[in-house]
Design a protein around this motif. Structure first.
Motif, PDB file in Angstrom:
ATOM      1  N   GLN A 159    -102.607  -4.800  -1.560  1.00  0.00           N
ATOM      2  CA  GLN A 159    -101.682  -4.022  -0.597  1.00  0.00           C
ATOM      3  C   GLN A 159    -100.693  -4.685   0.124  1.00  0.00           C
ATOM      4  O   GLN A 159     -99.644  -4.195   0.762  1.00  0.00           O
ATOM      5  CB  GLN A 159    -102.330  -2.954   0.043  1.00  0.00           C
ATOM      6  CG  GLN A 159    -103.321  -1.783  -0.749  1.00  0.00           C
ATOM      7  CD  GLN A 159    -104.293  -1.041   0.081  1.00  0.00           C
ATOM      8  OE1 GLN A 159    -104.037  -0.968   1.423  1.00  0.00           O
ATOM      9  NE2 GLN A 159    -104.960  -0.254  -0.679  1.00  0.00           N
ATOM     10  N   SER A 160    -101.222  -5.899   0.470  1.00  0.00           N
ATOM     11  CA  SER A 160    -100.357  -6.892   1.273  1.00  0.00           C
ATOM     12  C   SER A 160     -99.061  -7.344   0.592  1.00  0.00           C
ATOM     13  O   SER A 160     -98.991  -7.737  -0.392  1.00  0.00           O
ATOM     14  CB  SER A 160    -101.077  -8.069   1.701  1.00  0.00           C
ATOM     15  OG  SER A 160    -100.431  -9.092   2.503  1.00  0.00           O
ATOM     16  N   GLU A 161     -97.938  -7.112   1.509  1.00  0.00           N
ATOM     17  CA  GLU A 161     -96.691  -7.552   0.833  1.00  0.00           C
ATOM     18  C   GLU A 161     -96.790  -9.239   0.996  1.00  0.00           C
ATOM     19  O   GLU A 161     -95.912  -9.882   0.356  1.00  0.00           O
ATOM     20  CB  GLU A 161     -95.423  -6.891   1.650  1.00  0.00           C
ATOM     21  CG  GLU A 161     -95.341  -5.523   1.540  1.00  0.00           C
ATOM     22  CD  GLU A 161     -94.186  -4.816   2.265  1.00  0.00           C
ATOM     23  OE1 GLU A 161     -93.601  -5.551   3.110  1.00  0.00           O
ATOM     24  OE2 GLU A 161     -94.045  -3.536   2.134  1.00  0.00           O
ATOM     25  N   ALA A 162     -97.313  -9.759   1.964  1.00  0.00           N
ATOM     26  CA  ALA A 162     -97.344 -11.319   2.042  1.00  0.00           C
ATOM     27  C   ALA A 162     -98.391 -11.801   1.287  1.00  0.00           C
ATOM     28  O   ALA A 162     -99.546 -11.175   1.119  1.00  0.00           O
ATOM     29  CB  ALA A 162     -97.451 -11.126   3.582  1.00  0.00           C
ATOM     30  N   PRO A 163     -98.282 -12.886   0.851  1.00  0.00           N
ATOM     31  CA  PRO A 163     -99.296 -13.742   0.084  1.00  0.00           C
ATOM     32  C   PRO A 163    -100.499 -14.028   0.684  1.00  0.00           C
ATOM     33  O   PRO A 163    -100.368 -13.790   1.947  1.00  0.00           O
ATOM     34  CB  PRO A 163     -98.558 -15.021  -0.206  1.00  0.00           C
ATOM     35  CG  PRO A 163     -97.122 -14.840  -0.160  1.00  0.00           C
ATOM     36  CD  PRO A 163     -97.027 -14.025   0.990  1.00  0.00           C
ATOM     37  N   SER A 164    -101.653 -13.932  -0.112  1.00  0.00           N
ATOM     38  CA  SER A 164    -102.777 -14.106   0.645  1.00  0.00           C
ATOM     39  C   SER A 164    -103.282 -15.647   0.655  1.00  0.00           C
ATOM     40  O   SER A 164    -103.839 -16.051   1.592  1.00  0.00           O
ATOM     41  CB  SER A 164    -103.927 -13.353  -0.174  1.00  0.00           C
ATOM     42  OG  SER A 164    -105.069 -13.533   0.242  1.00  0.00           O
ATOM     43  N   VAL A 165    -102.932 -16.208  -0.317  1.00  0.00           N
ATOM     44  CA  VAL A 165    -103.271 -17.851  -0.415  1.00  0.00           C
ATOM     45  C   VAL A 165    -102.500 -18.529   0.758  1.00  0.00           C
ATOM     46  O   VAL A 165    -101.541 -18.294   0.955  1.00  0.00           O
ATOM     47  CB  VAL A 165    -103.122 -18.334  -1.726  1.00  0.00           C
ATOM     48  CG1 VAL A 165    -103.425 -19.825  -1.562  1.00  0.00           C
ATOM     49  CG2 VAL A 165    -103.732 -17.640  -2.689  1.00  0.00           C
ATOM     50  N   ILE A 166    -103.532 -19.325   1.606  1.00  0.00           N
ATOM     51  CA  ILE A 166    -102.684 -19.884   2.952  1.00  0.00           C
ATOM     52  C   ILE A 166    -101.446 -20.914   2.545  1.00  0.00           C
ATOM     53  O   ILE A 166    -100.585 -20.588   3.341  1.00  0.00           O
ATOM     54  CB  ILE A 166    -104.003 -20.740   3.685  1.00  0.00           C
ATOM     55  CG1 ILE A 166    -103.135 -21.161   4.977  1.00  0.00           C
ATOM     56  CG2 ILE A 166    -104.646 -21.768   2.574  1.00  0.00           C
ATOM     57  CD1 ILE A 166    -103.230 -20.473   6.003  1.00  0.00           C
ATOM     58  N   SER A 167    -101.612 -21.411   1.569  1.00  0.00           N
ATOM     59  CA  SER A 167    -100.289 -22.394   1.343  1.00  0.00           C
ATOM     60  C   SER A 167     -99.205 -21.492   0.833  1.00  0.00           C
ATOM     61  O   SER A 167     -97.897 -21.690   1.334  1.00  0.00           O
ATOM     62  CB  SER A 167    -100.651 -23.330   0.332  1.00  0.00           C
ATOM     63  OG  SER A 167    -101.058 -22.493  -1.125  1.00  0.00           O
ATOM     64  N   ASP A 168     -99.455 -20.529   0.067  1.00  0.00           N
ATOM     65  CA  ASP A 168     -98.347 -19.506  -0.544  1.00  0.00           C
ATOM     66  C   ASP A 168     -97.646 -18.582   0.877  1.00  0.00           C
ATOM     67  O   ASP A 168     -96.547 -18.480   0.860  1.00  0.00           O
ATOM     68  CB  ASP A 168     -98.864 -18.618  -1.437  1.00  0.00           C
ATOM     69  CG  ASP A 168     -99.191 -19.329  -2.639  1.00  0.00           C
ATOM     70  OD1 ASP A 168     -98.661 -20.181  -2.868  1.00  0.00           O
ATOM     71  OD2 ASP A 168    -100.143 -18.611  -3.405  1.00  0.00           O
ATOM     72  N   LEU A 169     -98.778 -18.375   1.809  1.00  0.00           N
ATOM     73  CA  LEU A 169     -98.344 -17.604   3.041  1.00  0.00           C
ATOM     74  C   LEU A 169     -97.574 -18.503   3.744  1.00  0.00           C
ATOM     75  O   LEU A 169     -96.451 -17.895   4.148  1.00  0.00           O
ATOM     76  CB  LEU A 169     -99.590 -17.150   3.476  1.00  0.00           C
ATOM     77  CG  LEU A 169     -99.338 -16.387   5.173  1.00  0.00           C
ATOM     78  CD1 LEU A 169     -98.706 -15.153   4.745  1.00  0.00           C
ATOM     79  CD2 LEU A 169    -100.818 -15.990   5.687  1.00  0.00           C
ATOM     80  N   LEU A 170     -97.792 -19.745   4.172  1.00  0.00           N
ATOM     81  CA  LEU A 170     -96.963 -20.453   5.140  1.00  0.00           C
ATOM     82  C   LEU A 170     -95.888 -20.921   4.336  1.00  0.00           C
ATOM     83  O   LEU A 170     -94.756 -20.777   5.037  1.00  0.00           O
ATOM     84  CB  LEU A 170     -97.893 -21.782   5.324  1.00  0.00           C
ATOM     85  CG  LEU A 170     -99.087 -21.545   6.071  1.00  0.00           C
ATOM     86  CD1 LEU A 170     -99.885 -22.666   6.590  1.00  0.00           C
ATOM     87  CD2 LEU A 170     -98.814 -20.756   7.708  1.00  0.00           C
ATOM     88  N   ALA A 171     -95.742 -21.087   2.870  1.00  0.00           N
ATOM     89  CA  ALA A 171     -94.517 -21.443   2.418  1.00  0.00           C
ATOM     90  C   ALA A 171     -93.448 -20.134   2.590  1.00  0.00           C
ATOM     91  O   ALA A 171     -92.344 -20.328   2.759  1.00  0.00           O
ATOM     92  CB  ALA A 171     -94.701 -21.711   0.975  1.00  0.00           C
ATOM     93  N   TRP A 172     -94.192 -19.158   2.159  1.00  0.00           N
ATOM     94  CA  TRP A 172     -93.455 -17.599   2.213  1.00  0.00           C
ATOM     95  C   TRP A 172     -92.706 -17.637   3.710  1.00  0.00           C
ATOM     96  O   TRP A 172     -91.594 -17.024   3.807  1.00  0.00           O
ATOM     97  CB  TRP A 172     -94.344 -16.612   1.837  1.00  0.00           C
ATOM     98  CG  TRP A 172     -93.591 -15.229   2.006  1.00  0.00           C
ATOM     99  CD1 TRP A 172     -92.865 -14.530   1.163  1.00  0.00           C
ATOM    100  CD2 TRP A 172     -94.052 -14.336   3.200  1.00  0.00           C
ATOM    101  NE1 TRP A 172     -92.709 -13.420   1.567  1.00  0.00           N
ATOM    102  CE2 TRP A 172     -93.115 -13.114   2.749  1.00  0.00           C
ATOM    103  CE3 TRP A 172     -94.779 -14.143   4.222  1.00  0.00           C
ATOM    104  CZ2 TRP A 172     -93.284 -12.088   3.502  1.00  0.00           C
ATOM    105  CZ3 TRP A 172     -94.680 -13.140   4.965  1.00  0.00           C
ATOM    106  CH2 TRP A 172     -94.172 -12.008   4.602  1.00  0.00           C
ATOM    107  N   LYS A 173     -93.382 -17.880   4.556  1.00  0.00           N
ATOM    108  CA  LYS A 173     -93.109 -17.609   6.167  1.00  0.00           C
ATOM    109  C   LYS A 173     -91.857 -18.637   6.440  1.00  0.00           C
ATOM    110  O   LYS A 173     -90.869 -18.455   6.929  1.00  0.00           O
ATOM    111  CB  LYS A 173     -94.143 -17.926   7.200  1.00  0.00           C
ATOM    112  CG  LYS A 173     -95.029 -16.585   7.116  1.00  0.00           C
ATOM    113  CD  LYS A 173     -94.229 -15.599   7.933  1.00  0.00           C
ATOM    114  CE  LYS A 173     -93.637 -15.869   9.308  1.00  0.00           C
ATOM    115  NZ  LYS A 173     -92.879 -14.449   9.849  1.00  0.00           N
TER     116      LYS A 173
END
Length: 729
Positions: free
Chosen positions: A68-82
């Motif tokens: 349900q999260s709009e943000a990525p779950s994997v830490i590297s994907d999440l930080l790249a997304w931010k």
């Protein structure tokens, strides 16, 4: 000392004294990762992550929350997304460099992986400043200089688990398969204490990174009366408000840095304050000085009880003989001349109704002193945590009745998890005359229970001195070097140095084996191979002989061109290429299989992004890419086979590409090889013409394959770009 005053002495048993406007424990990794994900999503200015490990592959969310999260779950994907969302956001990742001892678990090429996966406003450095044998053991995340996470947890493999710790869980899956239940504790805080953590992470960053000082935000909302900051994980309510605290560090002797042992001093001082219950939850209990202090305090205070929760079984010989053998001594010292019913050293385990057993691995570093003090940190009760590793512990002081109640609540909540009881039931047991004894009685079957440790089943302590000196030292493994009156500590070898060393050794071993094979196998020469093939011509053993030559030649990296010319010279321009391609395919398949084994054994990890780049090319280009590589003499035949096995390409596409790439040139080689034979037997303008024609045809095929490969690659890139444009529109 007044009940309202703490024992904190800045510069003696702590680095700084401060206050947390809000704080709460995050018990077990599922909760920490969930909170960390929520705070990262809200970050606007800066993110600092300092850790023993920061693994790019870790999923912070699981199950419905992940879906349900709009943000990525994997830490590297999440930080790249931010970072892509907000180019002004600065992200700093500081990870311990040396990792050879943890090859199976950690990303060896961490910096290269992070640099490849994230944009330029994410900076990654590896900390190689720790003295030989020590580690960077602080685990800190600071977000927007307003929220801090600190404690025992890294973003690393084999950490995630929920508070119910099921016997089996598909989500508890690490590099070596499913791991046992794991327990850990982190804390999240806001307020003035965040500014101290912000200073600490910047100090650590500047020691390693070649950069200018990074200012702490002047407009950060970290005053004592500030409301909950925006980056606070809203799903976790604060347990503590306006609670006094202190930060204690261990800093080893490093370049131009004086050693600090604040953790050691604060723990000894805290033990001397205990009156009723000391609760300890720790990965290791090997520091004899701590055991001696506990024993002295129990003799001085007859009402004091001690409850220790740790792990059941060791991982490997080093951990067994260094820490479990030391725990035997720790327990003996602790219990000396003291009523044993006042002390329990335990582990938490479960046997469910199906008869399945599980032993909870304790990774947390927690201590509570009655309802007055609570320690949540990164320090084990070990020699190295007191002197050699970098550590940071947060010590909370119950400065108000409510904060004192919350300190007791943390202790009781943790014991409820370990004993399978409700929180209220544990709170009542802790009020009994002998809470240690009460906890061990009447535990519920088929839930988690505490059991007294008996480490003698694991070790007879025969190797304690050797293993302890390597795994739990007080001093660096190598003495400091003195030059010009200054002592410089030897550092752990850099990861890059280790990898280069491994590569040089591997190449030397490989070259030595080839030389040994060449000198030891008398028939491994062009002349003897020709003679061997010649004997089989015209017999039923012709094809098996050719296959054997290619198979053995492939394993010893014998040039495939020499073998192909030899086969063509002996078997002619028709059967020579046919036999040759069959031998080449057999050799390719066998070396491909060897590459698969090598990749699974760690070659993919050892090669890191370089192997991944080759893998990507194989995967994207498929059959045509393999055919192009086969036509172009850019790498040894056997090496290409090995690398293909390590990569993700399938065996069938690889063999089809090999056939398409090798059979046409092999026909040309057949003309060349046969022409050479005919020249020796019957030199004439006709045979010389065949030789020249074969060489020209061979060259044309190489030139044509280059052109075709470039054309195919451009066409594929164009199709991919058009597909992406269509998806966007």
């Amino acid at each position: 000392m007044s009940a309202n005053s703490s024992i904190f002495k800045q510069g003696e048993n702590c680095w700084v004294t401060s206050t947390a406007s809000y704080a709460t424990p995050l018990i077990d990794c599922a909760n920490y990762y969930k909170a960390l994900h929520a705070s990262i999503v809200k970050a606007k200015h800066s993110i600092f992550i300092v850790g023993w490990d920061i693994d790019s592959r870790i999923r912070l969310l699981r199950g419905d929350e992940e879906e349900q999260s709009e943000a990525p779950s994997v830490i590297s994907d999440l930080l790249a997304w931010k970072a892509e969302q907000n180019p002004e956001l600065k992200i700093y990742l500081l990870r311990w460099d040396s990792s050879l001892a943890f090859f199976a678990q950690r990303e060896l090429w961490a910096k290269e992986v992070w640099d490849e996966k994230t944009p330029d406003n994410v900076e990654t450095v590896l900390d190689d400043t720790i003295p030989m044998g020590g580690s960077q053991h602080q685990k800190i995340v600071v977000i927007d200089d307003e929220v801090v996470f600190s404690g025992g947890m890294d973003v690393s493999t084999n950490r995630w688990d929920t508070r119910d710790h099921p016997v089996e869980s598909e989500e508890r899956n690490g590099p070596e398969g499913e791991y046992a239940p794991l327990h850990d504790v982190q804390m999240v805080a806001a307020g003035p204490v965040v500014k101290d953590f912000a200073e600490l992470v910047r100090w650590r960053w500047l020691r390693v990174a070649e950069t200018q000082p990074i200012a702490i935000r002047e407009d950060a909302k970290n005053a004592l009366d500030s409301p909950l900051p925006e980056a606070w994980p809203q799903m976790f309510d604060p347990w503590f408000e306006k609670i006094d605290c202190a930060l204690a560090r261990t800093i080893p002797f490093m370049d131009e840095v004086e050693p600090v042992q604040e953790v050691r001093h604060i723990l000894l001082d805290l033990i001397n304050e205990a009156e009723n219950v000391i609760f300890i939850e720790n990965q290791f209990t090997s520091r004899q000085e701590i055991a001696e202090a506990l024993n002295r305090r129990m003799k001085a205070c007859p009402s004091l009880h001690i409850i220790v929760v740790s792990s059941y079984e060791p991982k490997g010989k080093f951990e067994c003989e260094a820490f479990w053998a030391s725990r035997i001594d720790f327990k003996k010292i602790l219990e000396k001349d003291v009523d044993p019913s006042r002390i329990i050293m335990t582990y938490s385990s479960i046997e469910d109704q199906k008869g399945r057993k599980a032993y909870k691995r304790i990774h947390s570093k927690v201590m509570s002193i009655d309802d007055k003090y609570l320690v949540i940190g990164s320090s084990n009760l070990s020699n190295r945590s007191m002197t050699l590793d970098t550590e940071i512990d947060t010590v909370f002081f119950g400065n108000t009745p409510e904060n004192s109640r919350q300190i007791a609540r943390v202790r009781d909540d943790l014991l409820a998890e370990h004993t399978g009881r409700e929180l209220d039931a544990v709170s009542e047991l802790m009020k009994s005359e002998n809470p240690a004894k009460a906890l061990m009685e009447g535990q519920i079957a088929h839930g988690y229970v505490l059991t007294e440790i008996h480490d003698e089943v694991f070790t007879d302590q025969s190797g304690i001195n050797f293993f302890r000196s390597l795994s739990d030292p007080e001093e660096p493994l190598m003495p400091a070097i003195s030059a010009f009156g200054n002592a410089t500590p030897l550092r752990n070898p850099r990861r890059r140095t280790i990898m280069i060393g491994i590569g040089v050794i591997a190449l030397a071993i490989f070259a030595g084996l080839l030389i040994l094979a060449t000198n030891s196998i008398s028939w491994l020469s062009t002349e003897n191979i020709n003679a061997f093939l010649e004997k089989s011509r015209g017999t039923y053993f012709a094809l098996p002989t050719v296959l054997l030559v290619y198979l053995v030649g492939g394993f010893v990296f014998f040039p495939v061109t020499v073998m192909s010319l030899a086969v063509a010279a002996i078997f002619g321009p028709v059967w020579g290429p046919i036999y040759g391609i069959m031998g080449a395919l057999l050799s390719s398949a066998c070396m491909f299989g060897l590459g698969i084994l090598a990749g699974n054994a760690g070659l993919k990890k050892l090669g890191g992004p370089k192997i991944e780049a080759v893998d990507e090319k194989f995967r994207n280009s498929g059959i045509v890419g393999v055919a192009a590589i086969r036509m172009l003499p850019i790498a040894p035949f056997s090496l290409v086979n090995l690398v293909a096995g390590v990569s993700s390409i399938g065996l069938l596409p690889f063999l089809v590409g090999t056939f398409l790439g090798m059979f046409p040139p092999m026909i040309a080689k057949g003309l060349v090889g046969d022409s050479i034979t005919q020249i020796f037997r019957n030199p004439s303008p006709e045979t010389i013409g065949y030789l020249v024609g074969g060489i020209v045809l061979w060259g044309l095929m190489i030139w044509g394959s280059q052109k075709f490969a470039k054309y195919y690659q451009k066409r594929k890139e164009k199709q991919k770009a058009e597909g992406e444009e269509c998806a966007v529109s």
